[in-house]
Design an enzyme around this catalytic site. Structure first.
Site, PDB file in Angstrom:
ATOM      1  N   HIS A  37       0.835  -1.204   0.000  1.00  0.00           N
ATOM      2  CA  HIS A  37       0.000   0.000   0.000  1.00  0.00           C
ATOM      3  C   HIS A  37       0.871   1.255   0.000  1.00  0.00           C
ATOM      4  CE1 HIS A  37      -2.684  -2.905   2.349  1.00  0.00           C
ATOM      5  NE2 HIS A  37      -3.433  -2.608   1.315  1.00  0.00           N
ATOM      6  N   VAL A 176       4.682  -5.775  -4.567  1.00  0.00           N
ATOM      7  CA  VAL A 176       5.737  -5.669  -3.562  1.00  0.00           C
ATOM      8  C   VAL A 176       5.757  -6.978  -2.774  1.00  0.00           C
ATOM      9  CG1 VAL A 176       6.545  -4.396  -1.540  1.00  0.00           C
ATOM     10  CG2 VAL A 176       5.412  -3.178  -3.416  1.00  0.00           C
TER      11      VAL A 176
HETATM   12  P1  AMP Z   1      -6.354  -3.955  -0.402  1.00  0.00           P
HETATM   13  O1  AMP Z   1      -6.219  -3.148   0.842  1.00  0.00           O
HETATM   14  O2  AMP Z   1      -5.929  -5.373  -0.268  1.00  0.00           O
HETATM   15  O3  AMP Z   1      -7.702  -3.779  -1.065  1.00  0.00           O
HETATM   16  O4  AMP Z   1      -5.310  -3.336  -1.422  1.00  0.00           O
HETATM   17  C1  AMP Z   1      -5.363  -1.977  -1.779  1.00  0.00           C
HETATM   18  C2  AMP Z   1      -4.502  -1.753  -2.984  1.00  0.00           C
HETATM   19  O5  AMP Z   1      -3.145  -2.131  -2.667  1.00  0.00           O
HETATM   20  C3  AMP Z   1      -4.913  -2.623  -4.183  1.00  0.00           C
HETATM   21  O6  AMP Z   1      -4.777  -1.859  -5.364  1.00  0.00           O
HETATM   22  C4  AMP Z   1      -3.926  -3.744  -4.134  1.00  0.00           C
HETATM   23  O7  AMP Z   1      -3.692  -4.334  -5.399  1.00  0.00           O
HETATM   24  C5  AMP Z   1      -2.686  -3.039  -3.636  1.00  0.00           C
HETATM   25  N1  AMP Z   1      -1.759  -4.009  -3.048  1.00  0.00           N
HETATM   26  C6  AMP Z   1      -2.000  -4.899  -2.051  1.00  0.00           C
HETATM   27  N2  AMP Z   1      -0.920  -5.669  -1.819  1.00  0.00           N
HETATM   28  C7  AMP Z   1       0.025  -5.274  -2.699  1.00  0.00           C
HETATM   29  C8  AMP Z   1       1.362  -5.687  -2.975  1.00  0.00           C
HETATM   30  N3  AMP Z   1       1.939  -6.672  -2.299  1.00  0.00           N
HETATM   31  N4  AMP Z   1       2.043  -5.043  -3.946  1.00  0.00           N
HETATM   32  C9  AMP Z   1       1.455  -4.047  -4.663  1.00  0.00           C
HETATM   33  N5  AMP Z   1       0.198  -3.607  -4.442  1.00  0.00           N
HETATM   34  C10 AMP Z   1      -0.505  -4.211  -3.490  1.00  0.00           C
END
Ligand code: AMP
Length: 282
Positions: A37, A176
């Site tokens: 994030h 990441v």
């Molecule tokens: P979430 O809180 O899981 O809905 O994720 C919010 C945003 O962060 C989304 O666009 C996810 O794809 C991105 N995100 C979550 N984990 C990762 C990661 N390991 N690497 C890159 N982006 C991420």
């Protein structure tokens, strides 16, 4: 950093910023923030005058037997992390604020949902597209940042933005990972200690597949078998899917060529994890 909990105030603030000619970079999240994030926030910080994030665990994108109730939450820590990234506005609405009445309209995603997580999680992307339609109208972003960890989500949202003519640029951001290769996820805390040791196999199996392709393999079925066997041999997880498609179209392939995605989802005892690699094949 200003924390805002009501739609009315958020929209008014964002309109004010727009009127001043500011560009707004928006990072929608479900909180329990980690380096993935924060990377999105840093990119938004570099490319925009204002950075807005949202933290909202969106109930309508969870199925009845999924982990909405137990999804990890820690707003105090999230606030500190967001402040550390110089976020300007943090939108943190309640469920009642976002969905005060039974809804009269929801967004239904027509394409790219009969595969991968769309197939395993019926209705999930309708929930995602619906909440993002609302969040885009509330946060009025110039650019919106999404991680490629959720690669199908990136493809679906690109469709939402273009079909519904949102004047928003979608910026996809690379996955990441932890040092051992495990893709960072808020859900990783739900891995049992043994499972945490096994979990890097998910990415390892994708790297092995990538290797096999670099050595000349072009049969998707062989790639899928390799990934499945590796996961089955080296973890106690249950495979939900291992699939290969064109990307971002998500069409089936008889032969690997062009831009492709190898994507997987597996279930450990308390948590379902996803991962993928996107490759350009000449
Ligand atoms: P979430 O809180 O899981 O809905 O994720 C919010 C945003 O962060 C989304 O666009 C996810 O794809 C991105 N995100 C979550 N984990 C990762 C990661 N390991 N690497 C890159 N982006 C991420």
């Amino acid at each position: 950093m200003k924390v805002i909990t009501t739609i009315k105030e958020m929209q008014a603030e964002m309109l004010k910023q727009k009127d001043m000619g500011k560009s707004i970079g928006f990072v929608p999240t479900m909180g329990f923030l980690h380096e993935g994030h924060l990377t999105l926030m840093r990119k938004a910080r570099q490319e925009n005058d204002i950075v807005t994030i949202s933290i909202f665990v969106n109930p309508i994108q969870f199925g009845p037997n999924e982990d909405y109730e137990t999804y990890p939450r820690d707003f105090e820590k999230d606030q500190e992390l967001a402040m550390g990234e110089n976020v300007d506005f943090l939108f943190y609405p309640s469920v009642e604020e976002m969905y005060p009445n039974p809804s009269t309209i929801k967004v239904i995603v027509q394409e790219r949902t009969n595969v991968l997580c769309g197939k395993s999680r019926p209705g999930h992307f309708d929930g995602v597209a619906t909440v993002l339609t609302k969040l885009f109208h509330i946060a009025l972003p110039t650019r919106a940042y999404f991680g490629k960890k959720d690669a199908q989500q990136v493809a679906v949202i690109q469709g939402l933005i273009s079909d519904f003519n949102f004047p928003i640029e979608l910026v996809p951001v690379d996955i990441v990972r932890e040092e051992d290769g495990l893709a960072k996820s808020s859900r990783n805390v739900k891995l049992l200690p043994d499972e945490r040791k096994q979990a890097p196999t998910l990415y390892k199996s994708l790297e092995m597949a990538q290797d096999m392709i670099e050595k000349g393999e072009r049969d998707p079925l062989k790639i899928i078998s390799l990934v499945k066997e590796t996961i089955e041999n080296e973890t106690n997880s249950v495979i939900d899917y291992v699939e290969v498609y064109s990307y971002p179209g998500l069409d089936p392939l008889e032969k690997l060529e062009g831009s492709i995605i190898i994507a997987l989802a597996v279930k450990f005892s308390m948590v379902r994890l996803i991962d993928n690699v996107i490759l350009e094949i000449k």
